[in-house]
Design an enzyme around this catalytic site. Structure first.
Site: not given
Ligand code: PMV
Length: 328
Positions: A113, A115, A156
């Site tokens: 999402s 990306a 992300d």
């Molecule tokens: O998007 P995920 O499921 O890989 O989680 C990212 C890491 C978390 O710390 C759990 C969430 C975040 O937004 O930082």
């Protein structure tokens, strides 16, 4: 100004500090070499048309003036909101068609999402000839994702924009590249986990058990800073040990699972320096730090324990324009 452009952005794996990063602690993330690709074309008809076959969305269309309004299907919302966010600051004259294709399945938890949002903002900037710094792409993408998900750190998005391996703090308060090659093996549990559901569940529990959860987060933050130094020294044995300790804290937080535990134990027994879950937990992927000579044995052990080994390079380039441009 271009009539069409193709861009791509990488997925990510969190190496240290997930969950704690949502509450202000640092984390370490690396961009993975499976990419989301998006082709954007300008049209004259003041409509946004999206084709995203990976999420079963074909020929979705909405007037530009209506973006974000009414019923937005889940599969369209990240792109639709990204286009709307861009148009709010840089109004456009005509319309757009967008087509996406992904080298990674949304099920892996690589951050599809985020990306796709980063691709949309970058593609719009290129199509409309608007100069956006990486920071501006990050900020606009972060706002877009937060509008939809309400929770999250933006980790992300940082990986998708900047690529490489990063020390990161929530909302991009800190984004520091770590220039290293990481000897990593990735295993997929076969179980899809839902990040927002897990974050809400932990937040709910934190209302009853705040002190304990806060102390887990600050311990994770300290481990992350130790891991940063160990990574910079290339001391992979120490990095592995820190991963094991981070995994214990995540398990105490309640976000590991039997399957994750099995894959992690198998990787360690086969000679990994250390292993842990990556991301929200309760499914998705685990990561292990592995000496070169043990790589085949660790991959084999993960498969025997019922996992899928995912062969991806890490520390790859962030969002970029692709050439030659594909036709849509
Ligand atoms: O998007 P995920 O499921 O890989 O989680 C990212 C890491 C978390 O710390 C759990 C969430 C975040 O937004 O930082």
């Amino acid at each position: 100004m271009r009539d069409s452009v193709t861009v791509s952005a990488p997925g990510k794996l969190v190496l240290f500090g997930e969950h704690a990063v949502v509450y202000g602690q640092p984390c370490i993330v690396t961009a993975v070499g499976q990419r989301m690709q998006m082709t954007m074309r300008k049209t004259d008809d003041k409509t946004l048309v999206i084709d995203a076959p990976d999420v079963n969305l074909r020929g979705y269309s909405k007037p530009i003036a209506e973006l974000g309004k009414g019923n937005v299907p889940k599969s369209a919302q990240f792109i639709e909101h990204a286009v709307r966010a861009f148009c709010e600051t840089h109004p456009i004259q005509g319309g757009l068609t967008i087509a996406t294709s992904s080298e990674f399945s949304a099920k892996l938890g690589f951050g599809s999402s985020s990306a796709v949002v980063v691709c949309a903002i970058k593609a719009m900037a290129l199509c409309m000839d608007v100069k956006l710094t990486d920071r501006a792409v990050f900020d606009l993408s972060f706002t877009t994702v937060m509008d939809i998900q309400k929770k999250g750190s933006g980790v992300d998005i940082a990986a998708a924009v900047y690529g490489g391996t990063l020390l990161f703090k929530r909302a991009g308060e800190l984004i520091e590249p770590l220039a290293v090659e990481i000897p990593i093996v990735v295993g997929y549990t076969g179980v899809k986990s839902d990040t927002v559901t897990i974050l809400n569940d932990i937040a709910q529990r934190a209302t009853r058990d705040r002190k304990r959860i806060e102390s887990l987060y600050s311990a994770m933050g300290e481990l992350t800073m130790q891991a940063k130094s160990a990574i910079e020294r290339g001391d992979w044995k120490a990095v592995g040990e820190l991963m094991n300790r981070n995994q214990q804290l995540l398990s105490d937080l309640g976000v590991s699972s039997e399957k994750l535990d099995a894959l992690i134990a198998a990787a360690r027994a086969a000679g990994a320096f250390g292993a842990k879950l990556s991301g929200a937990g309760r499914g998705d992927c685990m990561v292990a730090i592995v000496p070169d000579e043990k790589r085949p044995a660790v991959i084999d052990a993960i498969r025997r324990a019922g996992g899928e080994s995912i062969d991806v390079p890490v520390g790859v380039e962030g969002v970029r324009a692709e050439a030659p441009e594909r036709d849509i």
